[in-house]
Design an enzyme around this catalytic site. Sequence first.
Site: not given
Length: 243
Positions: A9, A34, A36, A38, A67, A69, A138, A144, A177, A179, A199
């Site tokens: 990410s 990836h 992200d 947001m 992705h 969001m 997810m 975050f 996706d 952790g 990430g």
Amino acid sequence: MSAVVLSPSLLSADFSRLGEELAALEQAGVTWLHLDIMDGNFVPNITFGAPLIKSIRKKCDLFFDVHLMVEEPGRYLEDFARAGADLLVIHQEASTHPQRDLQKIHDLGLLAGLSLNPGTGLETVRWLAADMNLLLLMSVNPGFSGQKFIPQSIEKIRAARHLLDENGFIDVAIQADGGVNTENAPVLAMAGADVLVSGSAFFAQKEYGMAHRAFVEACSEISQKPRPSLSIANQWRHVQGKQ
Ligand code: DX5
Ligand code: ZN
């Protein structure tokens, strides 16, 4: 040899050196990136948008896994397609008409994905699977990077894989996706994840070649069924002759 794909990410990269970061990722043998997006509305954070994707598209040949969001993502699909996305993933929770959005992504000539938050059940997957190439589950609440992995995600991936296979959707890939690290990667792959987003764990490593190898090796004993949609994705830019 495991077929697991790693999608680092960009959110955890050093934004002051984006060009160098992208070159280092390609050098490291990474094939997916990836991105992200947001909007500060669907999630409590704002990142970047289509203009950034457009400018990095010129710099690299990675497969852009975007992705979204974003509240009502249907409003922005053309923008992201024009910017150079290869796969557009919308959130079911953010879309009033997810089936329409998935179809629109296919009409734009891209691969389509549906994402579910940790607290969202799998009930609708059966009815939307025919319109998606990838299901993103997810493993943190979106918003975050650097959050703690939610362990129930493993069982959810297993259940989703079972549900997809049982209904004949063997080609729909599953992406995890949030952790993800080299410790939980093999467990996720074993449960049925085909694509792992990372990430903070990936970018914490100084040398991306080693970081990439560590993920690949962690999953090397696990053999998933090959998903033709993913092999297409891996050669996507060449198949499409996009540049
Ligand atoms: C979370 C994002 C993730 C995140 C991954 O909302 O969708 O892609 O950046 O970062 P880590 O691997 O640090 O959880
Ligand atoms: Zn993401």
